[in-house]
Write a protein that holds these residues in place. Structure first.
Motif, PDB file in Angstrom:
ATOM      1  N   GLY A  25       0.808  -1.204   0.000  1.00  0.00           N
ATOM      2  CA  GLY A  25       0.000   0.000   0.000  1.00  0.00           C
ATOM      3  C   GLY A  25       0.841   1.253   0.000  1.00  0.00           C
ATOM      4  O   GLY A  25       0.318   2.357  -0.131  1.00  0.00           O
ATOM      5  N   GLY A  26       2.173   1.093   0.140  1.00  0.00           N
ATOM      6  CA  GLY A  26       3.068   2.233   0.190  1.00  0.00           C
ATOM      7  C   GLY A  26       4.251   2.079  -0.739  1.00  0.00           C
ATOM      8  O   GLY A  26       4.312   2.640  -1.824  1.00  0.00           O
ATOM      9  N   GLN A  27       5.221   1.238  -0.317  1.00  0.00           N
ATOM     10  CA  GLN A  27       6.456   1.071  -1.098  1.00  0.00           C
ATOM     11  C   GLN A  27       6.209   0.355  -2.418  1.00  0.00           C
ATOM     12  O   GLN A  27       6.847   0.653  -3.429  1.00  0.00           O
ATOM     13  CB  GLN A  27       7.485   0.298  -0.263  1.00  0.00           C
ATOM     14  CG  GLN A  27       8.862   0.199  -0.903  1.00  0.00           C
ATOM     15  CD  GLN A  27       9.845  -0.566  -0.027  1.00  0.00           C
ATOM     16  OE1 GLN A  27       9.493  -1.133   1.000  1.00  0.00           O
ATOM     17  NE2 GLN A  27      11.110  -0.574  -0.441  1.00  0.00           N
ATOM     18  N   VAL A  28       5.285  -0.597  -2.442  1.00  0.00           N
ATOM     19  CA  VAL A  28       4.977  -1.337  -3.672  1.00  0.00           C
ATOM     20  C   VAL A  28       3.471  -1.330  -3.912  1.00  0.00           C
ATOM     21  O   VAL A  28       2.676  -1.103  -2.999  1.00  0.00           O
ATOM     22  CB  VAL A  28       5.485  -2.794  -3.605  1.00  0.00           C
ATOM     23  CG1 VAL A  28       6.987  -2.833  -3.361  1.00  0.00           C
ATOM     24  CG2 VAL A  28       4.762  -3.583  -2.514  1.00  0.00           C
ATOM     25  N   GLY A  29       3.079  -1.604  -5.142  1.00  0.00           N
ATOM     26  CA  GLY A  29       1.677  -1.614  -5.514  1.00  0.00           C
ATOM     27  C   GLY A  29       0.999  -2.928  -5.204  1.00  0.00           C
ATOM     28  O   GLY A  29       1.638  -3.888  -4.767  1.00  0.00           O
ATOM     29  N   PRO A  30      -0.319  -3.019  -5.476  1.00  0.00           N
ATOM     30  CA  PRO A  30      -1.085  -4.213  -5.122  1.00  0.00           C
ATOM     31  C   PRO A  30      -0.644  -5.477  -5.847  1.00  0.00           C
ATOM     32  O   PRO A  30      -0.711  -6.563  -5.287  1.00  0.00           O
ATOM     33  CB  PRO A  30      -2.525  -3.836  -5.493  1.00  0.00           C
ATOM     34  CG  PRO A  30      -2.397  -2.691  -6.451  1.00  0.00           C
ATOM     35  CD  PRO A  30      -1.167  -1.958  -6.048  1.00  0.00           C
ATOM     36  N   GLU A  31      -0.166  -5.364  -7.083  1.00  0.00           N
ATOM     37  CA  GLU A  31       0.253  -6.558  -7.816  1.00  0.00           C
ATOM     38  C   GLU A  31       1.468  -7.203  -7.173  1.00  0.00           C
ATOM     39  O   GLU A  31       1.548  -8.434  -7.057  1.00  0.00           O
ATOM     40  CB  GLU A  31       0.545  -6.207  -9.278  1.00  0.00           C
ATOM     41  CG  GLU A  31      -0.703  -5.838 -10.082  1.00  0.00           C
ATOM     42  CD  GLU A  31      -0.392  -5.649 -11.546  1.00  0.00           C
ATOM     43  OE1 GLU A  31       0.786  -5.806 -11.935  1.00  0.00           O
ATOM     44  OE2 GLU A  31      -1.324  -5.331 -12.316  1.00  0.00           O
ATOM     45  N   VAL A  32       2.429  -6.391  -6.759  1.00  0.00           N
ATOM     46  CA  VAL A  32       3.624  -6.924  -6.092  1.00  0.00           C
ATOM     47  C   VAL A  32       3.244  -7.529  -4.740  1.00  0.00           C
ATOM     48  O   VAL A  32       3.739  -8.589  -4.354  1.00  0.00           O
ATOM     49  CB  VAL A  32       4.696  -5.836  -5.917  1.00  0.00           C
ATOM     50  CG1 VAL A  32       5.877  -6.376  -5.112  1.00  0.00           C
ATOM     51  CG2 VAL A  32       5.169  -5.332  -7.265  1.00  0.00           C
ATOM     52  N   ALA A  33       2.342  -6.849  -4.027  1.00  0.00           N
ATOM     53  CA  ALA A  33       1.879  -7.392  -2.746  1.00  0.00           C
ATOM     54  C   ALA A  33       1.253  -8.766  -2.944  1.00  0.00           C
ATOM     55  O   ALA A  33       1.499  -9.694  -2.151  1.00  0.00           O
ATOM     56  CB  ALA A  33       0.871  -6.433  -2.107  1.00  0.00           C
ATOM     57  N   GLN A  34       0.463  -8.913  -3.995  1.00  0.00           N
ATOM     58  CA  GLN A  34      -0.165 -10.195  -4.282  1.00  0.00           C
ATOM     59  C   GLN A  34       0.880 -11.260  -4.584  1.00  0.00           C
ATOM     60  O   GLN A  34       0.789 -12.401  -4.109  1.00  0.00           O
ATOM     61  CB  GLN A  34      -1.120 -10.044  -5.469  1.00  0.00           C
ATOM     62  CG  GLN A  34      -2.346  -9.199  -5.173  1.00  0.00           C
ATOM     63  CD  GLN A  34      -3.080  -8.779  -6.427  1.00  0.00           C
ATOM     64  OE1 GLN A  34      -2.900  -9.362  -7.499  1.00  0.00           O
ATOM     65  NE2 GLN A  34      -3.916  -7.751  -6.313  1.00  0.00           N
ATOM     66  N   GLN A  35       1.898 -10.908  -5.362  1.00  0.00           N
ATOM     67  CA  GLN A  35       2.946 -11.862  -5.710  1.00  0.00           C
ATOM     68  C   GLN A  35       3.707 -12.314  -4.460  1.00  0.00           C
ATOM     69  O   GLN A  35       4.032 -13.497  -4.305  1.00  0.00           O
ATOM     70  CB  GLN A  35       3.905 -11.239  -6.719  1.00  0.00           C
ATOM     71  CG  GLN A  35       3.286 -10.958  -8.074  1.00  0.00           C
ATOM     72  CD  GLN A  35       4.165 -10.075  -8.946  1.00  0.00           C
ATOM     73  OE1 GLN A  35       5.308  -9.771  -8.598  1.00  0.00           O
ATOM     74  NE2 GLN A  35       3.625  -9.651 -10.083  1.00  0.00           N
ATOM     75  N   CYS A  36       3.986 -11.366  -3.572  1.00  0.00           N
ATOM     76  CA  CYS A  36       4.710 -11.703  -2.332  1.00  0.00           C
ATOM     77  C   CYS A  36       3.866 -12.602  -1.438  1.00  0.00           C
ATOM     78  O   CYS A  36       4.368 -13.565  -0.849  1.00  0.00           O
ATOM     79  CB  CYS A  36       5.090 -10.433  -1.588  1.00  0.00           C
ATOM     80  SG  CYS A  36       6.382  -9.450  -2.389  1.00  0.00           S
ATOM     81  N   MET A  37       2.578 -12.283  -1.330  1.00  0.00           N
ATOM     82  CA  MET A  37       1.702 -13.096  -0.495  1.00  0.00           C
ATOM     83  C   MET A  37       1.555 -14.507  -1.060  1.00  0.00           C
ATOM     84  O   MET A  37       1.529 -15.483  -0.308  1.00  0.00           O
ATOM     85  CB  MET A  37       0.344 -12.421  -0.346  1.00  0.00           C
ATOM     86  CG  MET A  37       0.377 -11.175   0.527  1.00  0.00           C
ATOM     87  SD  MET A  37      -1.248 -10.404   0.754  1.00  0.00           S
ATOM     88  CE  MET A  37      -2.092 -11.646   1.748  1.00  0.00           C
ATOM     89  N   LYS A  38       1.484 -14.618  -2.380  1.00  0.00           N
ATOM     90  CA  LYS A  38       1.387 -15.949  -2.988  1.00  0.00           C
ATOM     91  C   LYS A  38       2.661 -16.745  -2.759  1.00  0.00           C
ATOM     92  O   LYS A  38       2.618 -17.945  -2.444  1.00  0.00           O
ATOM     93  CB  LYS A  38       1.111 -15.847  -4.480  1.00  0.00           C
ATOM     94  CG  LYS A  38       0.815 -17.213  -5.136  1.00  0.00           C
ATOM     95  CD  LYS A  38       0.454 -17.085  -6.579  1.00  0.00           C
ATOM     96  CE  LYS A  38      -0.015 -18.435  -7.137  1.00  0.00           C
ATOM     97  NZ  LYS A  38       0.971 -19.516  -6.962  1.00  0.00           N
ATOM     98  N   ALA A  39       3.816 -16.080  -2.898  1.00  0.00           N
ATOM     99  CA  ALA A  39       5.088 -16.761  -2.644  1.00  0.00           C
ATOM    100  C   ALA A  39       5.153 -17.239  -1.199  1.00  0.00           C
ATOM    101  O   ALA A  39       5.653 -18.333  -0.908  1.00  0.00           O
ATOM    102  CB  ALA A  39       6.248 -15.818  -2.946  1.00  0.00           C
ATOM    103  N   ALA A  40       4.641 -16.418  -0.281  1.00  0.00           N
ATOM    104  CA  ALA A  40       4.637 -16.795   1.136  1.00  0.00           C
ATOM    105  C   ALA A  40       3.716 -17.990   1.371  1.00  0.00           C
ATOM    106  O   ALA A  40       4.104 -18.965   2.028  1.00  0.00           O
ATOM    107  CB  ALA A  40       4.191 -15.608   1.984  1.00  0.00           C
TER     108      ALA A  40
END
Length: 335
Positions: A25-40
C-alpha cells in the motif's frame, strides 16, 4: 515450514510470517503485494499481519484483495490487524470502546473479511481505563469478529494489569504480544517478558527481525535508493536513516560486517543468519518478515535451514560480536 502454537492456545502459526508495514500500500503496488503473499503462502506461511494505520488502510485493502484473488480457504489463513491510529478524528485513535469496535468494523470492511484471527492493541493507551479496553476486546471475541486478542509494545506491567482485570471480571485476557525483536533489540523479549511466558502462556509475534534491513548488510556502504530507508515521506524511515550516521549506527554497521563473516562461514546470507537467530528463541511463536518482491520471501524462508547450523559455538561467536546479552541469565540452547 515449521508451525508453532500461539502461546497457550490451540492455534498454530507459521514460525515465519509476512507483514505489510511500510511495504504494501506504500512502497509497492497491489500486484507486487499479491505476488509476495502468494510466494509466502506457497512456502507454507499461513500468518499475514497488517494494521489499520499501515498506508492509511491501503495495506489492509491490498491484502484483502490478494486473499480473494487466490481463493485461499479461510481456515488455511491466520490474519491479524492492529488498532490504535485509525484517523485524524478525536475518536479515531486510542483504545476507547468506541474506536476498538468501530475500528475493527472498518478493518474488516477493508480486508473484505467476516473476522480476523488476531487483533492487537497497537500501543498501550494510558488515557483509557484498562477495564474498558478489556471489555471491548472481549465483546469482539464473543461476537465472532475476532478469535484472539493481544497487545503490541505493551510493558509487562500493562499486560499483567490486563490479565488481572480479565480474571476479576471473568473475561478473555490477551493471548499474545507483538514487540520488536532482533539482534540489536533484545531486552523486552529476553528479560522483561520472561515471567509472562510461564504465568500467562503468552505467545509472541515479533517484528523487525532484520532491524529495518540493517541486519541484511545492505546499508553497510550507504542507503540504496530502492530500499525502505530511502522512503522520503515516512518519519520512521527518516529517523532510522539519520541514525546510521550516528556513532551507535556506525558501531552497529561494524557488527553487521562481522556477522556477515559468520554467515559466510556457515553458508548463508547475513539476513538468513539474523532470522535464524530469532527463530532459535523458544518463546517466539512467529517472526514477522517483510518483503518487497517474491524472491525476498523465498530467501527468508531459507533461514529455516540455517537454524540447525546455529550450534552453541556459533551462538557464542554471535554473542561475542553483539556484546548486548541482557543481564538476565538467559541463553538459547541448540536442539
Amino acid at each position: 515450514m515449521e508451525y508453532r502454537y500461539l502461546g497457550r492456545s490451540g492455534l498454530m502459526v507459521s514460525c515465519l510470517s509476512l507483514g505489510g508495514w511500510v511495504t504494501y500500500g506504500g512502497q509497492v503496488g497491489p500486484e507486487v503485494a499479491q505476488q509476495c503473499m502468494k510466494a509466502a503462502f506457497d512456502s507454507g506461511i499461513n500468518f499475514f499481519d497488517t494494521a489499520e494505520v499501515y498506508s492509511g488502510g491501503q495495506c489492509e485493502i491490498d491484502m484483502g484483495i490478494a486473499i480473494r484473488k487466490f481463493g485461499w480457504k479461510r481456515s488455511d489463513l491466520v490474519i491479524s490487524t492492529k488498532l490504535f491510529w485509525g484517523g485524524k478524528g478525536p475518536n479515531d485513535r486510542g483504545l476507547s470502546r468506541k474506536h476498538i469496535i468501530e475500528g475493527t468494523d472498518a478493518s474488516l470492511k477493508r480486508l473484505q473479511l467476516d473476522y480476523v484471527d488476531l487483533l492487537y492493541a497497537h500501543r498501550p493507551d494510558p488515557d483509557t481505563p484498562m477495564e474498558e479496553i478489556v471489555r471491548a476486546f472481549n465483546y469482539l471475541v464473543e461476537k465472532g469478529k475476532v478469535f484472539y486478542w493481544g497487545t503490541s509494545e505493551w510493558s509487562a506491567a500493562q499486560i499483567t494489569e490486563a490479565h488481572a482485570v480479565a480474571q476479576r471480571l471473568g473475561l478473555i485476557a490477551p493471548l499474545m504480544e507483538q514487540p520488536q525483536y532482533n539482534m540489536f533489540h533484545r531486552d523486552r523479549i529476553e528479560k522483561e517478558y520472561l515471567p509472562l511466558y510461564k504465568i500467562f502462556g503468552m505467545g509472541t509475534t515479533t517484528w523487525s527481525p532484520l532491524a529495518s534491513g540493517l541486519l541484511t548488510g545492505k546499508y553497510n556502504e550507504g542507503v540504496p535508493p530502492d530500499s525502505r530507508l530511502a522512503i522520503e515521506d515516512n518519519a520512521v524511515m527518516k529517523r532510522l536513516r539519520d541514525s546510521l550516521e550516528s556513532e551507535d549506527g556506525q558501531l552497529k554497521i561494524s557488527k553487521v560486517r562481522k556477522l556477515s563473516d559468520i554467515a559466510d562461514r556457515i553458508g548463508c546470507t547475513t539476513a538468513q543468519l539474523a532470522l535464524a537467530w530469532c527463530l532459535k528463541n523458544p518463546n517466539l511463536s512467529s517472526v514477522i518478515t517483510g518483503a518487497s518482491r517474491p524472491s525476498q520471501v523465498e530467501e527468508n524462508v531459507k533461514s529455516l535451514q540455517v537454524v540447525p547450523l546455529l550450534t552453541d559455538e556459533i551462538m557464542e561467536a554471535i554473542e561475542g560480536i553483539l556484546m548486548n546479552r541482557p543481564a538476565q541469565d538467559y541463553n538459547f540452547r541448540s536442539s
